[in-house]
Design a protein around this motif. Structure first.
Motif, PDB file in Angstrom:
ATOM      1  N   LEU A 690      46.811  91.975 103.143  1.00  0.00           N
ATOM      2  CA  LEU A 690      46.436  92.009 101.569  1.00  0.00           C
ATOM      3  C   LEU A 690      45.250  92.168 101.184  1.00  0.00           C
ATOM      4  O   LEU A 690      44.778  93.136 100.313  1.00  0.00           O
ATOM      5  N   THR A 691      44.227  91.939 102.042  1.00  0.00           N
ATOM      6  CA  THR A 691      42.850  92.323 101.975  1.00  0.00           C
ATOM      7  C   THR A 691      42.570  93.772 102.051  1.00  0.00           C
ATOM      8  O   THR A 691      41.649  94.431 101.506  1.00  0.00           O
ATOM      9  N   ARG A 692      43.361  94.188 102.868  1.00  0.00           N
ATOM     10  CA  ARG A 692      43.412  95.924 103.259  1.00  0.00           C
ATOM     11  C   ARG A 692      43.659  96.572 101.822  1.00  0.00           C
ATOM     12  O   ARG A 692      42.953  97.385 101.418  1.00  0.00           O
ATOM     13  N   ILE A 693      44.672  95.840 101.415  1.00  0.00           N
ATOM     14  CA  ILE A 693      45.277  96.450  99.986  1.00  0.00           C
ATOM     15  C   ILE A 693      44.148  96.437  98.857  1.00  0.00           C
ATOM     16  O   ILE A 693      44.029  97.273  98.173  1.00  0.00           O
ATOM     17  N   ARG A 694      43.586  95.061  99.031  1.00  0.00           N
ATOM     18  CA  ARG A 694      42.388  94.780  97.709  1.00  0.00           C
ATOM     19  C   ARG A 694      41.300  95.999  97.992  1.00  0.00           C
ATOM     20  O   ARG A 694      41.017  96.655  96.775  1.00  0.00           O
ATOM     21  N   ILE A 695      40.950  96.384  99.042  1.00  0.00           N
ATOM     22  CA  ILE A 695      40.105  97.212  99.346  1.00  0.00           C
ATOM     23  C   ILE A 695      40.286  98.524  98.854  1.00  0.00           C
ATOM     24  O   ILE A 695      39.889  99.199  98.123  1.00  0.00           O
ATOM     25  N   LEU A 696      41.385  99.147  99.454  1.00  0.00           N
ATOM     26  CA  LEU A 696      41.961 100.346  99.010  1.00  0.00           C
ATOM     27  C   LEU A 696      42.116 100.516  97.599  1.00  0.00           C
ATOM     28  O   LEU A 696      41.657 101.719  97.003  1.00  0.00           O
TER      29      LEU A 696
END
Length: 879
Positions: A690-696
């Motif tokens: 989910l953090t990876r998605i936040r950044i993208l």
């Protein structure tokens, strides 16, 4: 299972033991050395001399008699921690946490942890490790080396051994920290010899110089000679003529025939026992000797004949023979006895087992090479030990058995799987279960098969993320064997998870409520129903009810099972983090870190993540930086780097909140797939995908943004496929942010409205606080904002300051400490614990911890020990 408390008793000084004033003086002359090595073969009075010296000391001391089973690192740590508790009263549950938390740490990390533990719990004092030559485990040697190098100098370690241990002795000699007592120091001199003759009312004076010469000052040999002399002058002359005064087998061979025949056989039979009391000897003599023996009179005769009997406690309940004398007696057994030694060993094993001393019971049957009985003992007692949460004890038992035996016994393999699950070693659990599936078919009982199906359900849920199959396995397990202990409690937890993940959350809650009513409030099934209910409520996003349940759980779980207290603390901290306005959030997260080892390691590392994120969202960058540093240290210490991705993800989420686009994007673009199963998100504070998605979505270009949206859709489908609503508000706000960047205001408003609707149910504010920091314009022009969110959204928080760079070579950081912080540093260096500091300064322990967090950040250190070491290096100029 009982702890052998006699391990903590030094030898009792009786009236017939001669004073070793010369040795006492040598020890006094070296009382400031951090390490005293007392190294000599058996029979030179090492332990007795140190014991005499300790009786004259004002400092407190702890004594630990080491045994071969201590080569299991966890067993050694448990006894070591209990020995330390003689300095200051420590909660046994805290000791259990300390031991359990060391199970997955690297040796160096354990050593640092022990050092911090000593710093907090042990003031000036002396620690004695007797019979240290029995330690073969290099990790324990590494631990002792670390303690000697880095623990405060107010501690002193005395190592009593028959040969030099592989410690860094040359280093300690070089720095003047080592004192050594060897054979030349320990041999008996002429004055002590005369005292020994006097105490034993012997007449050896005319041969004293010859005896001293031929015995080479060996106390045990001289004592044996005194016994021989009591049987006749001719016997003494035979020994002196044979020039065999340093040969214990020869001496005993000369002496035993002179004893009454009715005494010799009981003596040799008693020597089978590593330790004994009257009750044990009574049964042993009755079942293995034809003659009737009065045990009280027998023990009195042992004392009268001065046959190297050592009292193991202060009330003369437990005794043992001197190790060397005992071994020589056993070598005489085959020559002079009619009893069956193997049968006697089996009887002693059964006696110890019936009295709860399972470690010793196993050791006796292993002495006779009886692996079948040893495995039967493990099988018989493992569940009782698991029910107490002491799984590392079972591991110590299994470590003594050959792998090929474990792999052929269903019950032993099941015990091994329990151990692996507590390590959270799912890959090896998978292999063990595969093997167990073949072994279990060969005559296993219903309980073993029930446990097998439970472990299949656990593994199927958490490794394969298949709740439907997991539930079927759990139901099979319950149908075969339904109990109210650890198996039943953990099985019901798995069943509740599965039911929630299959959309049967209401039925899961009803099942748990029924269990709560069916069991007493102090039973594990009743208590576990609360923690299981909390998980179900968090999975379903019912944070308000979860908070109510956690408050009730907190009331009834105190002073019960430590691991359940730990889970309640973690889940409460998790809820408080999401309810960001709660004043208890920092206290909850800090308290959760105090339960290291008692909870799942994923949850423990997640506490660090929650604390980092709380500090950064609250604009306390220094505290966030220090906590992140501590989190990095902790995850590096865990064997195999199991949770490194959680640390990196937390670090990137902080970069996300700081607006550091490039660092965050470089990480987010490393993997383009979601790479998770349905159980991975669970209910943890930090979820790496989910953090990876936040950044993208926040920083990516148009292509990356679209990819982020696609991943978010996949994430949402995955978690909703198992009815997980824990991250619903984050998902909706991310969708709103994505469409904000794509300039579709209608969709932005749609998703924000949905987020507000979910808020009205969940009542958690943390997601909104994060997004007002990162994307404050997301809510511009939005209507119908819930009343309790208006002050958060309208506040427009200041941009978080960038992380400061701390130089590792800063020398004057201590000048930044406040007066209160300097007071706390002084008190820690004087040996006080957090609670004692709090009492002295009239503040709470939580406030002390908060000050310590700031102190560590200012001094650029990671823990208590590093801080003490810095103060010692700088000296008085520090203050």
């Amino acid at each position: 299972m009982s702890i052998l408390k006699t391990r903590f008793h030094k030898p009792t000084i009786t009236s017939n033991i001669i004073p070793r004033n010369r040795i006492v003086d040598l020890l006094n002359q070296n009382s400031e050395k951090s390490l005293i090595l007392v190294s000599a073969p058996a029979g030179y009075g090492k332990s007795t001399a140190v014991s005499q010296w300790l009786e004259l000391q004002e400092k407190p001391y702890a004594w630990l008699s080491v045994d071969h089973i201590f080569n299991n690192f966890t067993v050694f740590l448990e006894y070591f921690a209990l020995a330390i508790s003689s300095f200051r009263s420590l909660d046994e549950k805290k000791i259990q946490d300390f031991v359990e938390s060391s199970s997955v740490l690297s040796p160096h990390a354990i050593a640092e942890k022990v050092c911090n533990y000593l710093s907090e719990n042990m003031g000036p004092g002396i620690m004695v490790l007797d019979d240290y030559h029995k330690i073969q485990n290099p990790d324990i040697h590494e631990l002792i080396n670390y303690l000697l190098n880095f623990c405060p100098i107010t501690k002193q370690l005395i190592v009593i051994t028959r040969f030099d241990p592989p410690l860094k002795l040359n280093q300690h000699r070089l720095y003047g920290r080592l004192a050594e007592l060897r054979i030349a120091d320990l041999i008996i001199d002429s004055q002590e010899f005369e005292n020994l003759i006097k105490y034993n009312e012997s007449e050896l004076s005319e041969n004293s110089s010859l005896v001293l010469e031929k015995s080479e000052g060996w106390i045990l040999g001289i004592s044996m000679l005194l016994q021989i002399n009591s049987t006749g002058k001719q016997n003494l002359e035979n020994v002196l003529a044979a020039n065999m005064l340093t040969d214990m087998d020869f001496l005993l061979g000369e002496y035993l025939p002179q004893l009454p025949e009715s005494f010799t056989e009981p003596l040799l039979l008693a020597s089978i026992c590593e330790r004994f009391n009257e009750e044990l000897l009574e049964g042993l003599f009755q079942t293995h000797l034809t003659q009737k023996v009065d045990v009280q009179e027998f023990i009195a005769k042992l004392k009268e004949y001065n046959l190297f009997l050592i009292a193991e406690d202060n009330v003369n309940e437990w005794f043992r023979f001197h190790h060397l004398f005992s071994r020589v007696l056993r070598r005489q057994q085959k020559k002079l006895t009619s009893f069956n030694t193997d049968n006697a060993l089996l009887y002693v094993s059964e006696w110890f087992a019936s009295n709860g001393y399972i470690d010793e019971a196993i050791s006796y049957v292993l002495r006779k090479g009886d692996l079948e009985t040893a495995s039967a003992l493990v099988t018989q007692h493992r569940r009782e030990v698991f029910n107490r949460g002491q799984w590392w004890r079972v591991k110590a038992w299994l470590d003594q058995l050959p792998d090929n035996l474990i792999k052929t016994k269903p019950s032993l393999l099941i015990a091994y799987v329990w151990v692996l699950e507590n390590y959270w070693n799912l890959p090896e659990t998978h292999q063990a279960l595969f093997l167990l599936g073949h072994v279990i078919k060969k005559g296993a009982n219903d309980l073993d098969i029930s446990e097998y199906y439970f472990h299949l359900s656990f593994h199927t849920l958490f490794f394969h993320s298949s709740p439907d199959k997991a539930l079927k396995y759990a139901e099979k397990s319950k149908a075969l064997f339904d109990d109210g202990e650890m198996l039943g409690a953990r099985r019901e937890m798995v069943m509740a998870f599965c039911m929630q993940m299959l959309g049967k959350g209401k039925e899961a809650i009803e099942m748990l409520e029924a269990t709560e009513k069916a069991y007493d409030p102090r039973e594990v099934m009743h208590l576990r129903s609360y923690s299981s209910r909390l998980f179900v409520l968090l999975l379903s996003g019912e944070f308000v009810e979860a908070k109510n349940v956690s408050q009730r759980f907190n009331y009834i779980v105190q002073n019960s099972f430590r691991y359940l207290e730990a889970w309640n603390i973690y889940l409460t901290a998790n809820i408080d983090f999401q309810n960001f306005d709660s004043p208890e959030v920092v206290d909850s997260l800090l308290n959760a870190r105090d339960y290291e080892g008692a909870m799942d390691w994923r949850a423990y590392v997640d506490c660090y993540a929650g604390l980092c994120l709380y500090y950064i969202i609250s604009n306390n960058v220094d505290a966030a930086l220090e906590t992140l540093k501590n989190m990095e240290t902790k995850q590096q210490q865990i064997k195999g780097g199991l949770f490194s991705k959680n640390f990196i993800s937390t670090q990137m989420r902080i970069n996300w909140l700081l607006g550091e686009e490039q660092k965050a994007l470089d990480w987010a673009n490393e993997k383009l797939e979601l790479e998770m199963n349905a159980v991975d998100p669970f209910v943890t504070i930090e979820v790496p995908p989910l953090t990876r998605i936040r950044i993208l979505i926040t920083f990516g270009n148009s292509e990356q943004l679209q990819h982020g949206l696609n991943l978010l859709d996949s994430f949402e489908k995955l978690v909703h496929s198992v009815y997980n609503s824990y991250n619903d508000i984050d998902i909706l706000l991310l969708k709103a942010l994505a469409w904000k960047r794509l300039k579709d205001e209608d969709r932005v408003n749609t998703f924000l409205k949905k987020a507000f609707d979910v808020y009205d149910i969940q009542r958690i504010t943390r997601p909104f606080r994060e997004f007002t920091i990162l994307a404050p314009n997301l809510f511009d022009g939005v209507e119908n904002i819930p009343l309790n969110l208006q002050h958060i959204i309208s506040a427009k928080p200041k941009k978080i300051q960038k992380l400061q760079v701390f130089s590792k070579n800063r020398v004057n950081d201590h000048e930044e400490l406040t007066r209160r912080e300097q007071e706390i540093v002084k008190l820690i260096c004087s040996g006080l614990r957090n609670k004692e500091i709090a009492d002295q300064l009239h503040i709470s322990t939580t406030t002390v911890k908060s000050h310590l967090t700031n102190i560590y950040a200012k001094l650029n250190v990671s823990n208590r020990t590093s801080m003490i070491r810095m103060v010692q290096n700088i000296g008085q100029d520090f203050f």
